[in-house]
Design a protein around this motif. Structure first.
Motif, PDB file in Angstrom:
ATOM      1  N   VAL A  45     -12.920   6.741  11.788  1.00 60.28           N
ATOM      2  CA  VAL A  45     -12.075   7.571  12.295  1.00 60.28           C
ATOM      3  C   VAL A  45     -11.652   8.451  11.174  1.00 60.28           C
ATOM      4  O   VAL A  45     -11.565   7.972  10.093  1.00 60.28           O
ATOM      5  N   ARG A  46     -11.403   9.715  11.503  1.00 58.60           N
ATOM      6  CA  ARG A  46     -11.202  10.871  10.447  1.00 58.60           C
ATOM      7  C   ARG A  46     -10.334  11.681  11.202  1.00 58.60           C
ATOM      8  O   ARG A  46     -10.263  11.911  12.401  1.00 58.60           O
ATOM      9  N   ARG A  47      -9.554  12.354  10.267  1.00 55.12           N
ATOM     10  CA  ARG A  47      -8.454  13.577  10.664  1.00 55.12           C
ATOM     11  C   ARG A  47      -9.330  14.591  11.494  1.00 55.12           C
ATOM     12  O   ARG A  47      -9.085  15.484  12.298  1.00 55.12           O
ATOM     13  N   SER A  48     -10.655  14.947  10.957  1.00 45.99           N
ATOM     14  CA  SER A  48     -11.396  15.705  11.422  1.00 45.99           C
ATOM     15  C   SER A  48     -12.974  15.407  11.128  1.00 45.99           C
ATOM     16  O   SER A  48     -13.165  14.709  10.180  1.00 45.99           O
ATOM     17  N   PRO A  49     -13.947  15.693  11.985  1.00 46.48           N
ATOM     18  CA  PRO A  49     -15.371  15.263  11.556  1.00 46.48           C
ATOM     19  C   PRO A  49     -15.791  15.909  10.086  1.00 46.48           C
ATOM     20  O   PRO A  49     -16.663  15.623   9.555  1.00 46.48           O
ATOM     21  N   VAL A  51     -14.104  16.430   7.251  1.00 44.07           N
ATOM     22  CA  VAL A  51     -13.425  15.696   6.226  1.00 44.07           C
ATOM     23  C   VAL A  51     -14.071  14.538   5.637  1.00 44.07           C
ATOM     24  O   VAL A  51     -14.626  13.998   6.503  1.00 44.07           O
ATOM     25  N   GLU A  52     -14.077  14.124   4.348  1.00 46.99           N
ATOM     26  CA  GLU A  52     -14.506  12.976   3.799  1.00 46.99           C
ATOM     27  C   GLU A  52     -13.593  11.741   3.854  1.00 46.99           C
ATOM     28  O   GLU A  52     -14.084  10.625   4.046  1.00 46.99           O
ATOM     29  N   GLY A  70      -6.180   3.040   5.545  1.00 46.07           N
ATOM     30  CA  GLY A  70      -5.758   3.627   4.438  1.00 46.07           C
ATOM     31  C   GLY A  70      -4.596   3.147   3.785  1.00 46.07           C
ATOM     32  O   GLY A  70      -4.299   3.869   2.516  1.00 46.07           O
ATOM     33  N   GLY A  71      -3.869   2.104   4.078  1.00 45.22           N
ATOM     34  CA  GLY A  71      -2.883   1.715   3.563  1.00 45.22           C
ATOM     35  C   GLY A  71      -1.745   2.490   3.357  1.00 45.22           C
ATOM     36  O   GLY A  71      -1.508   3.464   4.813  1.00 45.22           O
ATOM     37  N   ASN A  72      -0.787   2.389   2.292  1.00 43.23           N
ATOM     38  CA  ASN A  72       0.231   3.485   2.647  1.00 43.23           C
ATOM     39  C   ASN A  72       0.102   4.971   2.586  1.00 43.23           C
ATOM     40  O   ASN A  72       0.688   5.635   3.045  1.00 43.23           O
ATOM     41  N   THR A  73      -1.194   5.477   1.944  1.00 42.76           N
ATOM     42  CA  THR A  73      -1.461   6.595   2.010  1.00 42.76           C
ATOM     43  C   THR A  73      -1.898   7.306   3.371  1.00 42.76           C
ATOM     44  O   THR A  73      -2.101   8.428   3.586  1.00 42.76           O
ATOM     45  N   GLY A  74      -2.412   6.301   4.171  1.00 42.33           N
ATOM     46  CA  GLY A  74      -2.982   6.576   5.615  1.00 42.33           C
ATOM     47  C   GLY A  74      -4.559   6.807   5.483  1.00 42.33           C
ATOM     48  O   GLY A  74      -5.031   7.242   6.682  1.00 42.33           O
ATOM     49  N   TYR A  75      -5.051   7.296   4.337  1.00 44.72           N
ATOM     50  CA  TYR A  75      -6.506   7.366   4.324  1.00 44.72           C
ATOM     51  C   TYR A  75      -7.124   6.928   3.213  1.00 44.72           C
ATOM     52  O   TYR A  75      -6.480   6.290   2.192  1.00 44.72           O
ATOM     53  N   PHE A  76      -8.474   6.680   3.161  1.00 44.49           N
ATOM     54  CA  PHE A  76      -9.076   6.241   1.871  1.00 44.49           C
ATOM     55  C   PHE A  76     -10.530   7.038   1.634  1.00 44.49           C
ATOM     56  O   PHE A  76     -11.044   7.812   2.800  1.00 44.49           O
ATOM     57  N   ILE A  77     -11.006   7.005   0.512  1.00 40.51           N
ATOM     58  CA  ILE A  77     -12.137   7.772   0.173  1.00 40.51           C
ATOM     59  C   ILE A  77     -13.530   6.730  -0.292  1.00 40.51           C
ATOM     60  O   ILE A  77     -14.347   7.153  -0.136  1.00 40.51           O
ATOM     61  N   ARG A 126      -3.810  13.640  16.427  1.00 34.92           N
ATOM     62  CA  ARG A 126      -5.139  13.584  17.168  1.00 34.92           C
ATOM     63  C   ARG A 126      -6.188  13.582  15.897  1.00 34.92           C
ATOM     64  O   ARG A 126      -6.370  14.452  15.103  1.00 34.92           O
ATOM     65  N   HIS A 127      -6.925  12.579  16.022  1.00 39.56           N
ATOM     66  CA  HIS A 127      -7.829  12.251  14.986  1.00 39.56           C
ATOM     67  C   HIS A 127      -9.254  12.346  15.646  1.00 39.56           C
ATOM     68  O   HIS A 127      -9.226  12.455  16.985  1.00 39.56           O
ATOM     69  N   PHE A 128     -10.415  11.771  14.965  1.00 36.02           N
ATOM     70  CA  PHE A 128     -11.755  11.830  15.784  1.00 36.02           C
ATOM     71  C   PHE A 128     -12.438  10.597  15.355  1.00 36.02           C
ATOM     72  O   PHE A 128     -12.199  10.149  14.211  1.00 36.02           O
ATOM     73  N   TYR A 129     -13.115  10.273  16.224  1.00 38.46           N
ATOM     74  CA  TYR A 129     -14.091   8.746  15.892  1.00 38.46           C
ATOM     75  C   TYR A 129     -15.350   8.847  16.593  1.00 38.46           C
ATOM     76  O   TYR A 129     -15.750   9.731  17.620  1.00 38.46           O
ATOM     77  N   ASP A 130     -16.333   8.181  15.950  1.00 40.53           N
ATOM     78  CA  ASP A 130     -17.614   7.696  16.688  1.00 40.53           C
ATOM     79  C   ASP A 130     -18.047   6.225  16.313  1.00 40.53           C
ATOM     80  O   ASP A 130     -17.555   5.797  15.435  1.00 40.53           O
ATOM     81  N   LEU A 131     -18.824   5.884  17.081  1.00 39.61           N
ATOM     82  CA  LEU A 131     -19.296   4.633  16.990  1.00 39.61           C
ATOM     83  C   LEU A 131     -20.857   4.437  16.998  1.00 39.61           C
ATOM     84  O   LEU A 131     -21.385   5.001  18.105  1.00 39.61           O
TER      85      LEU A 131
END
Length: 157
Positions: A45-49, A51-52, A70-77, A126-131
């Motif tokens: 799941v990403r904010r946009s397809p 972004v990293e 992402g823990g407290n930051t909400g995202y991870f890299i 609204r975020h984006f995902y794929d499986l």
């Protein structure tokens, strides 16, 4: 054995435990035996397809510790998929859940599970995902499902 990619929009509240059950069939609509030694399922799941940074990564190979958030930051890299660095939360925070192949012993099914702690850190919006399902023997990757991943703000915390 490719199948056509379906669109399915996911809606959930922050702090909600989430699960989704799916069937996986071939072009003849026959269930595919998703043996863990042969197949792997992965979801991001990403904010946009474009972004990293990832908000969540879910995998079948590390179940029941197959969720990285992402823990407290909400995202991870980081790479996610069980490869977190406990000393660096920007590499992801391990959660509970993952993807179970041939769920409850039924051939051609799987369940996606994401724990409440992990969803509590996903930013609203609204975020984006794929499986994907990958055949480990052939390397063939099948994009099974894709869509939006909408997270609503939690009120009761």
């Amino acid at each position: 054995m490719p199948i056509y990619c379906n669109n399915y929009d996911i809606n959930l509240y922050q702090g909600q435990s989430y699960f989704l059950d799916l069937d996986y069939t071939d072009v003849n609509d026959e269930p595919v035996d998703l043996k863990g030694t042969t197949f792997e399922a992965r979801m991001q799941v990403r904010r946009s397809p474009l972004v990293e940074e990832k908000l969540i990564a879910v995998s079948s190979d590390f179940y029941p510790r197959g969720v990285v958030g992402g823990g407290n930051t909400g995202y991870f890299i980081g790479a996610g998929f069980g490869l977190v660095d406990e000393n660096n939360p920007l590499k992801g925070v391990l959660g509970t859940g993952g993807i179970t192949l041939n769920y409850t012993g039924v051939i051609g099914t799987f369940r996606i599970e994401i724990d409440a702690q992990t969803t509590s850190h996903i930013p609203p919006g609204r975020h984006f995902y794929d499986l994907d399902v990958r055949n480990k023997e052939t390397g063939f990757v099948d994009k099974v499902i894709t869509g939006t991943f909408e997270v609503l703000s939690e009120v009761t915390r």
